[in-house]
Scaffold this active site. Sequence first.
Site, short mmCIF file in Angstrom:
data_model
loop_
_atom_site.label_atom_id
_atom_site.label_comp_id
_atom_site.label_asym_id
_atom_site.label_seq_id
_atom_site.Cartn_x
_atom_site.Cartn_y
_atom_site.Cartn_z
N ASP A 75 2.61 2.10 6.62
CA ASP A 75 2.83 0.67 6.84
C ASP A 75 3.44 0.01 5.61
OD1 ASP A 75 2.14 0.43 9.40
OD2 ASP A 75 0.11 -0.36 9.05
N ASP A 90 0.84 -1.19 0.00
CA ASP A 90 0.00 0.00 0.00
C ASP A 90 0.88 1.25 0.00
OD1 ASP A 90 -2.19 -1.60 0.14
OD2 ASP A 90 -2.45 -1.41 2.32
#
Length: 646
Positions: free
Chosen positions: A512, A508
Amino acid sequence: MAEEIEEAKKENEDYSGSSITVLEGLEAVRVRPAMYIGSTDIRGLHHLVWEVVDNSVDEALAGFCNHIEISILPGNGIRVTDNGRGIPTDIHPKEHVGTIEVVMTKLHAGGKFDSNSYKVSAGLHGVGVSCVNALSNKLIVSVRRNGRVVEQAFSKGVPCGPQKDIGPSDGTTGTSVTFYPDDTIFTETVYVYETLATRFRELAFLMSGLRLTLTDERDPEKIQTDTFCFPGGVSEFVRYVDEHRTPLFQEPIHLVLPDGQFPLEVAMWYNDGYQENFFSFVNNVNTYDGGTHVTGFKTALTRIIGKFAQDMPKGKKEAQITSDDIREGLTAVIAIKVSQPQFEGQTKRKLGNSEIASYVNSAFGAKLEEYFQENPSAIKVILDKVYNAAVAREAAHRARTLARRKNVLESGGLPGKLADCSSRDPKLCEVFIVEGDSAGGSAKMGRNREFQAILPLRGKILNVEKASLHRVLETEEIQNLVNAIGTGIGTEFKMEKLRYDKIVIMTDADVDGSHIQTLLLTFFFRYMRPLIDEGHIYLAMPPLYKLKVGQKDTYLFDEDAKDKAMAEIADKKNVTITRFKGLGEMSPEQLNETTMDPKRRFLKQCHVEDSILADQIFSMLMGEDVEPRRKFIESNAYRVLNDLDI
Ligand code: 0RA
């Protein structure tokens, strides 16, 4: 070619000093530039600077120069100024033209002609400054010597006239070379400050006492400058490399053997981590792939530490130590001077001279033994660390053999989570390492199963920077990764077993995701480095936004692109904009269209431009020291993770 020589001669009509053989020589450089400077891309462009600076470094090695200033000029020219003796300004006795012209136009006439001078910079560079001249639209040499300033200009290697006395000097001596690379030869003409800074920092470590000043003068509003000077030499080098690690003793071990057959300098330091970290140099040139000097170093290290281990009380020897145990947590710089170096391998980054291995083994070994005899506390701390490593390794080995016996069928096979492709030709195949099972599901449906495989990872992989190899290998996610890729790791790495030509990290576009990228890149950097060096590792670039104008969809990959697109739309009524929060939000078709289909996607190939910086960044991002890491992520995360080629 003959025609061009005629042309050059005409340009040069009023000046009869240059001879036809010189022009032919330099013309050969222009016809086949890559043969002389390696390539005509960004590397070749920077190579020109290394060549010119090498001449000033030679002057420093000879003891006549202690400051070199390098400026990047508007128009991407470079000026290198030293405070050496200055190129002689008299007429050269053999060539019957000024010495400046001989230095600048004769192939391989490098810096000095006196053969007893130690020409050590002729490592990977050393094709001579005349090549730089041949490949520059314009080059001007300015010499301060004997109280005068003398100049000569050249164009594409051809003198624009004889050297001229410009007037009195300010009393200093030195040489200044200014050049503008020929933009019809180089595919890139913009100098990169960081590339130059990295090399000059490295040079300053290797030549303690030499001051190098780099200044970027391209934008008069934003002048950038750095001065590099390290009186502590390679000892400061290991301090710099280990800045974010915890050392086991206060001062790096610094051994200097300047007077042997091959002048040698070593600095070494142990830290509480698990990596071994070598930086090796021959004649001030980085031998990224090591070679016989590194082999000699390792042999001596194992031999001498082994010797001290033998003398330990029996009760303390709880395990059998190996050479790997001896190098765990070691950072070392080894720099040697070799008058006739032979470089091996495809990229010529490995020293081949066999006599060097035995020389380093005995010379460095003797010096190290002496050091440990005089510093018993250092060898004590090191032996503690080495035995800890050996005990941990043996324990992990016992645990692994036990586990293997329990589950013989599973070991080594392809992981169950891997959705493999149908083609068996690795050259055509790609594997996407995908964050999370849901994105993994979309990717499986969106892929071309002929040649695209999907390996979903559950959450974050282990931070390999903080764990020993044995722990790394025990985690399921890492085992899946290693088995899917097929090559094995570390010293067992075999490129011919690679199962996919492209290994694409697809995460993504959020914090993170960046973290997972960094964890994976750290793993590849530490344990499968050749995959990075040979260009097999890629980052997928999923879009951040979808812009729908009427019936037309456009995908946008960053904030800038979104702002630009929005600014360009006059009628904002028919516009909808969607932000993708994660890969899982995209339909399989969308994922295919934007991120996976070779015809439409963007991939970033990962390189290690500067392995010292990369090592520092990884040890900092992934190590124990929290404060610098937090600061670094705040100020630089995007640039480092996505742009810095690792
Ligand atoms: C030939 C002879 C001498 C010095 C040099 C060349 C020289 C070349 C370069 C190129 C850049 N900087 C340089 N500095 C010196 C020896 C001169 C003497 O004996 O005085």
